[in-house]
Scaffold this active site. Structure first.
Site, PDB file in Angstrom:
ATOM      1  N   GLU A 118       5.130  -0.434 -12.476  1.00 31.60           N
ATOM      2  CA  GLU A 118       6.459  -0.944 -12.147  1.00 31.60           C
ATOM      3  C   GLU A 118       7.261  -0.846 -13.441  1.00 31.60           C
ATOM      4  OE1 GLU A 118       6.972  -1.605  -8.938  1.00 31.60           O
ATOM      5  OE2 GLU A 118       4.837  -1.248  -8.641  1.00 31.60           O
TER       6      GLU A 118
ATOM      7  N   HIS B 171       5.687  -2.726  -3.716  1.00 29.11           N
ATOM      8  CA  HIS B 171       6.335  -2.604  -5.034  1.00 29.11           C
ATOM      9  C   HIS B 171       5.802  -3.602  -6.052  1.00 29.11           C
ATOM     10  CE1 HIS B 171       8.935   0.450  -3.512  1.00 29.11           C
ATOM     11  NE2 HIS B 171       9.472  -0.348  -2.624  1.00 29.11           N
TER      12      HIS B 171
END
Length: 321
Positions: free
Chosen positions: A123, A274
């Site tokens: 990320e 995510h």
DNA sequence: GAGTGAATTTGGGAGTGCGT
DNA sequence: ACGCACTCCCAAATTCACTC
């Protein structure tokens, strides 16, 4: 015979077929038509110099009579052309001057005792390869076992503007217990090394890794003055997913996103989308299904992987362009 | 050999998809 | 939003089969 990559430790058959090696990175682009070759032509005084496409064979035989090929391309601008016709054999020699690491490694008869497949996901604080930084990293060794999974937040030292995507806020990473990248890299290196077989190679897998994750990883290693080990290879699962989705007959074109692949293979996600660990766990399952679906052997995996120099030269080329 | 037209191939541009 | 890879479409170039 098709064997999942997850069965690496028990894997015995290494070559299903070499047909998957369609995108040989680092090699010159091969003209798909064997008859068409680019021939450089220039006038005697050197004032005219351009590329034309010309038949490699200057004449053909039809019904027993010899016939000249397209006369329009044989003379340029009225001047006597100096042409260099390259035959197919020479082109092959030019295009394959060296055996790549991947080609050499793929020949090994006991790849299962050499390879460690590690699925990763990052990320980041944004999409810019220049300004954005890694804020979370997760990895999983497909062979499983004790300590096979790795996950940590990273203090990027820059503000996070896309918390709406992954939910990672500045206050979550700006804490003393969250390592900075220069502190994390030695830990990550030790993790990968601990999963590698003696004298073996690690294949780092990521979805859209070639254009995203691997570039971030390489940039961060470079920024922190670390070198990526020579025994790491990189595999992007996105082209494999696209091949798979292309082969599916469906009324609506199927997407190749990680979530769409999870849905297609009917896999459940463990955690939020995510977030690095959640995505890694899903990608691990997806990747195994893809390798089965596309009949990808270990040697195919190696041949379709990238070395760090493949990736850095691609990055350098893009910067130049 | 020259000319013609259909078929094939190529390259460029625009749009889309993918990651966060 | 950023940047790269891929796909699709179209125009141009080229090949090939055929006739004269």
């Amino acid at each position: 015979m098709c064997i999942s990559i997850s069965q690496v430790s028990r894997f015995r058959v290494h070559l299903i077929g070499s047909s998957c090696y369609e995108r040989v990175h680092g090699c010159l682009k091969i003209n798909s038509s064997p008859r068409l070759l680019d021939v450089r032509a220039s006038s005697v005084d050197g004032t005219k110099n351009r590329w034309i496409r010309r038949n490699a064979s200057t004449s053909t035989t039809t019904q027993g009579s010899k016939r000249s090929s397209n006369a329009k391309s044989s003379v340029l601008g009225g001047a006597v052309p100096i042409t260099r016709i390259i035959d197919a054999e020479s082109v092959t020699k030019i295009q394959q001057p060296f055996e790549t690491l991947q080609q050499r490694l793929a020949k090994n008869k006991d790849l299962s005792n050499l390879l460690t497949v590690i699925v990763t996901d990052l990320e980041t604080s944004g999409l810019s390869r220049v300004k954005s930084r890694i804020i979370e990293i997760a990895a999983q060794d497909l062979a499983g076992g004790v300590n096979s999974t790795f996950q940590t937040l990273v203090n990027p030292g820059v503000p996070i503007f896309n918390a709406n995507i992954h939910g990672i806020r500045n206050d979550m990473v700006c804490r003393p217990e969250v390592p900075r990248m220069e502190e994390l890299i030695p830990i990550f290196l030790r993790y990968v090394e601990s999963r590698q077989k003696p004298g073996g190679y690690a294949i780092i897998v990521a979805h859209n890794g070639k254009t995203f994750d691997f570039q971030f990883l390489i940039n961060e290693f470079s920024r922190c003055s670390f070198e990526i080990p020579d025994n790491w290879l990189f595999f992007d699962s996105l082209p494999l997913a696209r091949d798979c989705m292309k082969s599916v007959e469906a009324e609506v074109k199927l997407k190749a996103t990680l979530s769409a692949l999870g849905d297609y293979f009917n896999l459940s996600r463990d955690g939020e989308a995510h977030r690095a660990l959640s995505d890694v766990l899903l990608l691990s399952q997806v990747f195994q299904r893809l390798t089965i679906n596309q009949k990808l052997s270990l040697s195919d995996l190696v041949l379709r992987s990238y070395t760090v120099s493949d990736l850095t030269s691609a990055i350098a080329k893009n910067k130049k362009d």
